[in-house]
Design an enzyme around this catalytic site. Structure first.
Site, PDB file in Angstrom:
ATOM      1  N   CYS A 121       0.825  -1.227   0.000  1.00 57.57           N
ATOM      2  CA  CYS A 121       0.000   0.000   0.000  1.00 57.57           C
ATOM      3  C   CYS A 121       0.850   1.265   0.000  1.00 57.57           C
ATOM      4  CB  CYS A 121      -0.944   0.007   1.193  1.00 57.57           C
ATOM      5  SG  CYS A 121      -2.120  -1.355   1.155  1.00 57.57           S
ATOM      6  N   HIS A 263      -3.474   7.230   2.051  1.00 52.42           N
ATOM      7  CA  HIS A 263      -3.913   5.867   1.784  1.00 52.42           C
ATOM      8  C   HIS A 263      -5.183   5.592   2.585  1.00 52.42           C
ATOM      9  CE1 HIS A 263      -4.090   1.683   1.143  1.00 52.42           C
ATOM     10  NE2 HIS A 263      -3.770   1.349   2.379  1.00 52.42           N
ATOM     11  N   ASN A 293     -10.197  -0.221   0.492  1.00 51.38           N
ATOM     12  CA  ASN A 293      -8.738  -0.068   0.467  1.00 51.38           C
ATOM     13  C   ASN A 293      -8.228  -0.596  -0.875  1.00 51.38           C
ATOM     14  OD1 ASN A 293      -5.979  -0.530   0.704  1.00 51.38           O
ATOM     15  ND2 ASN A 293      -6.087  -1.215   2.825  1.00 51.38           N
TER      16      ASN A 293
HETATM   17  N1  COA Z   1     -18.269  -9.398   9.583  1.00 55.04           N
HETATM   18  C1  COA Z   1     -18.747  -9.713  10.801  1.00 55.04           C
HETATM   19  N2  COA Z   1     -17.967 -10.093  11.822  1.00 55.04           N
HETATM   20  C2  COA Z   1     -16.662 -10.157  11.601  1.00 55.04           C
HETATM   21  C3  COA Z   1     -16.085  -9.811  10.357  1.00 55.04           C
HETATM   22  C4  COA Z   1     -16.951  -9.435   9.331  1.00 55.04           C
HETATM   23  N3  COA Z   1     -16.502  -9.093   8.103  1.00 55.04           N
HETATM   24  N4  COA Z   1     -14.754  -9.949  10.437  1.00 55.04           N
HETATM   25  C5  COA Z   1     -14.478 -10.337  11.689  1.00 55.04           C
HETATM   26  N5  COA Z   1     -15.633 -10.478  12.388  1.00 55.04           N
HETATM   27  C6  COA Z   1     -15.805 -10.872  13.785  1.00 55.04           C
HETATM   28  C7  COA Z   1     -14.615 -11.630  14.309  1.00 55.04           C
HETATM   29  O1  COA Z   1     -14.706 -13.005  13.995  1.00 55.04           O
HETATM   30  C8  COA Z   1     -14.697 -11.361  15.790  1.00 55.04           C
HETATM   31  O2  COA Z   1     -15.650 -12.212  16.352  1.00 55.04           O
HETATM   32  P1  COA Z   1     -15.420 -12.838  17.831  1.00 55.04           P
HETATM   33  O3  COA Z   1     -15.344 -11.649  18.736  1.00 55.04           O
HETATM   34  O4  COA Z   1     -16.617 -13.687  18.013  1.00 55.04           O
HETATM   35  O5  COA Z   1     -14.120 -13.585  17.727  1.00 55.04           O
HETATM   36  C9  COA Z   1     -15.230  -9.945  15.862  1.00 55.04           C
HETATM   37  O6  COA Z   1     -15.873  -9.706  14.597  1.00 55.04           O
HETATM   38  C10 COA Z   1     -14.194  -8.900  16.104  1.00 55.04           C
HETATM   39  O7  COA Z   1     -13.123  -9.129  15.187  1.00 55.04           O
HETATM   40  P2  COA Z   1     -11.842  -8.259  15.172  1.00 55.04           P
HETATM   41  O8  COA Z   1     -10.930  -8.701  14.068  1.00 55.04           O
HETATM   42  O9  COA Z   1     -11.289  -8.199  16.571  1.00 55.04           O
HETATM   43  O10 COA Z   1     -12.487  -6.833  14.795  1.00 55.04           O
HETATM   44  P3  COA Z   1     -11.862  -5.418  14.898  1.00 55.04           P
HETATM   45  O11 COA Z   1     -12.689  -4.609  15.797  1.00 55.04           O
HETATM   46  O12 COA Z   1     -10.374  -5.444  15.113  1.00 55.04           O
HETATM   47  O13 COA Z   1     -12.103  -4.859  13.402  1.00 55.04           O
HETATM   48  C11 COA Z   1     -10.905  -4.529  11.335  1.00 55.04           C
HETATM   49  C12 COA Z   1     -11.519  -5.542  12.298  1.00 55.04           C
HETATM   50  C13 COA Z   1     -10.259  -5.317  10.214  1.00 55.04           C
HETATM   51  C14 COA Z   1     -12.020  -3.660  10.763  1.00 55.04           C
HETATM   52  C15 COA Z   1      -9.883  -3.643  12.090  1.00 55.04           C
HETATM   53  O14 COA Z   1      -9.049  -4.445  12.901  1.00 55.04           O
HETATM   54  C16 COA Z   1      -9.030  -2.838  11.164  1.00 55.04           C
HETATM   55  O15 COA Z   1      -9.519  -1.985  10.442  1.00 55.04           O
HETATM   56  N6  COA Z   1      -7.691  -3.057  11.163  1.00 55.04           N
HETATM   57  C17 COA Z   1      -6.782  -2.378  10.271  1.00 55.04           C
HETATM   58  C18 COA Z   1      -6.785  -3.094   8.947  1.00 55.04           C
HETATM   59  C19 COA Z   1      -6.065  -2.346   7.867  1.00 55.04           C
HETATM   60  O16 COA Z   1      -6.034  -1.141   7.855  1.00 55.04           O
HETATM   61  N7  COA Z   1      -5.494  -3.103   6.925  1.00 55.04           N
HETATM   62  C20 COA Z   1      -4.859  -2.599   5.771  1.00 55.04           C
HETATM   63  C21 COA Z   1      -3.604  -1.865   6.046  1.00 55.04           C
HETATM   64  S1  COA Z   1      -2.927  -1.239   4.574  1.00 55.04           S
END
Ligand code: COA
Length: 336
Positions: A121, A263, A293
Site C-alpha cells: 500500500c 492511503h 482499500n
Molecule cells: N463481519 C462480521 N464479523 C466479523 C467480520 C466481518 N466481516 N470480520 C471479523 N468479524 C468478527 C470476528 O470473527 C470477531 O468475532 P469474535 O469476537 O466472536 O471472535 C469480531 O468480529 C471482532 O473481530 P476483530 O478482528 O477483533 O475486529 P476489529 O474490531 O479489530 O475490526 C478490522 C476488524 C479489520 C475492521 C480492524 O481491525 C481494522 O480496520 N484493522 C486495520 C486493517 C487495515 O487497515 N489493513 C490494511 C492496512 S494497509
C-alpha cells in the site's frame, strides 16, 4: 533528511484514474459470507468497493494503462512523448512481464523504460519520490507513475476470510511528473520506512508456506492474511509519526499543507489523524466509503478526484502518505 533544494523543478503535470464497473456492495457481501452492512460500516467506513471483471486476462494492466492514458491526456502529452514508466503494484497480472511494460505497449509509448515496484500500500508514495529524483537529477524530462492493484483476486469471500476480504477493492491511478523551469516546484521532503519483523501481521502466503511456520492451510493459499488489531495499532501510530517526520524535514507545520492525500485503509485511522493535527475535512479527503482499500491505487485515486473537482491549484502543498504490508510506511511532500 534535510529539506530539498534542486536546480530544476518537477511538476505534477497530469493525473488520471480507472475503476472497474462492478460495485461490490456490503449488501452483496452479506450474500457471500456471515457479515453485515452495519458491522462493516461501523468498523471501517466502507459501503462498497469495486471488483475487477474476473473474465479479463490482464485486469491490473488494463486499469493501470487506462489511468496513465487519462493522466497523459490531462497533461496534454502524447504517449510517445513520455520518458519512463514506473508502476507501483503488488498484483501484477503475471510475475513477468511487469504491468508497466505491458502498459507502455498498450498506450503506444514506444520502447521507453518501464518497471514495477512493490511496497504494497506504500508503493505509490515511494514511487513518486523515486520518480521525482530521476527528473530532478536530469535523467528524464517526464515519468509516468502508476499505482494500481486488483487485490480482490487475493480475497477469500467466505466467512473464513471475511476479516480481510471486506476491506479491499480494485483501482488504478496515475500521475505524469514533468520537468519544470520553476525550481520551486517539486518534492520538499520524503520518508520511506519498512519493518520486515511485522511481516506476519499482513501477508499473502503461497503454497510453499513462507512466513507461516506451521503446515500451510490450503484455504489460506494466495489469500490475504491479516491480524486486523495489530495492523490497526501499527497504522494509528505510524501514520501521524511519518507526517510529523516529513513536516519536520521540510520545516513546515501541519497547517501549512493544503491537502493530505492519504492511503485509505480505515476511516477511523484517517479521522484520528484529522483530529490529531486539527485538520478540516477539506484538507484530508476520505473516499473509502466508495472504494475500500485499493492498495497502491488509493493515493492517486484521491488526488485525481480532488484534481477533477478543481481543488488542486498551483502553489499548494500536498503531502502523500501511506502505510501497508511489509510492514512499510512513508510520505512524500510536494510543492505544486
Ligand atoms: N463481519 C462480521 N464479523 C466479523 C467480520 C466481518 N466481516 N470480520 C471479523 N468479524 C468478527 C470476528 O470473527 C470477531 O468475532 P469474535 O469476537 O466472536 O471472535 C469480531 O468480529 C471482532 O473481530 P476483530 O478482528 O477483533 O475486529 P476489529 O474490531 O479489530 O475490526 C478490522 C476488524 C479489520 C475492521 C480492524 O481491525 C481494522 O480496520 N484493522 C486495520 C486493517 C487495515 O487497515 N489493513 C490494511 C492496512 S494497509
Amino acid at each position: 533528511m534535510t529539506p530539498r533544494t534542486r536546480a530544476v523543478g518537477v511538476e505534477i503535470a497530469g493525473s488520471g484514474s480507472a475503476l472497474p464497473e462492478h460495485r461490490l456492495t456490503n449488501a452483496e457481501l452479506e450474500t457471500m459470507m456471515e457479515t453485515s452492512d452495519e458491522w462493516i460500516l461501523q468498523r471501517t467506513g466502507i459501503r462498497e468497493r469495486r471488483r475487477y471483471d474476473t473474465s479479463k486476462p490482464y485486469p491490473t494492466t488494463e486499469l493501470g494503462a487506462e489511468a496513465l492514458g487519462r493522466a497523459l491526456a490531462d497533461a496534454g502529452m502524447r504517449p510517445d512523448e513520455l520518458g519512463l514508466i514506473v508502476c507501483a503494484t503488488m498484483t501484477a497480472d503475471s510475475p513477468t512481464p511487469s504491468v508497466s511494460c505491458r502498459a507502455a505497449a498498450t498506450l503506444g509509448c514506444g520502447t521507453i523504460g518501464a518497471m514495477d515496484i512493490n511496497a504494497a500500500c506504500s508503493g505509490f508514495v515511494f514511487t513518486i519520490s523515486i520518480a521525482h529524483e530521476l527528473i530532478a537529477g536530469g535523467l528524464y524530462d517526464s515519468v509516468g507513475v502508476i499505482g494500481v492493484d486488483t487485490i480482490t483476486r487475493h480475497c477469500d469471500y467466505s466467512t473464513f476470510g471475511r476479516g480481510a476480504a471486506i476491506l479491499f477493492g480494485d483501482a488504478g491511478g496515475a500521475l505524469v511528473l514533468r520537468r519544470s523551469d520553476d525550481a520551486r516546484k517539486g518534492m520538499l521532503a520524503q520518508a520511506m520506512h519498512s519493518d520486515g519483523s511485522g511481516a506476519r501481521s499482513l501477508y499473502i502466503p503461497n503454497g510453499l508456506g513462507q512466513i507461516v511456520d506451521a503446515e500451510p492451510d490450503p484455504r489460506m493459499d494466495e489469500k490475504i492474511q491479516m491480524n486486523g488489531k495489530t495492523v490497526f495499532k501499527f497504522a494509528v501510530s505510524k501514520f501521524p509519526e511519518v507526517i510529523e517526520e516529513t513536516l519536520d524535514t521540510a520545516g513546515l507545520r501541519a497547517a501549512d499543507i493544503d491537502h493530505y492525500v492519504c492511503h485509505q485503509a480505515n476511516s477511523r485511522i484517517l479521522e484520528s489523524a484529522r483530529e490529531r493535527f486539527g485538520l478540516p475535512e477539506s484538507k484530508l479527503r476520505i473516499n473509502i466509503d466508495r472504494y475500500g482499500n485499493t492498495v497502491a491505487g488509493s493515493c492517486p485515486l484521491v488526488f485525481d478526484e480532488l484534481k477533477r473537482e478543481g481543488r488542486i491549484e498551483e502553489g499548494q502543498r500536498v503531502m502523500f502518505i501511506a502505510f501497508g504490508a511489509g510492514l512499510t510506511w512513508g510520505a512524500s511532500l510536494w510543492q505544486l
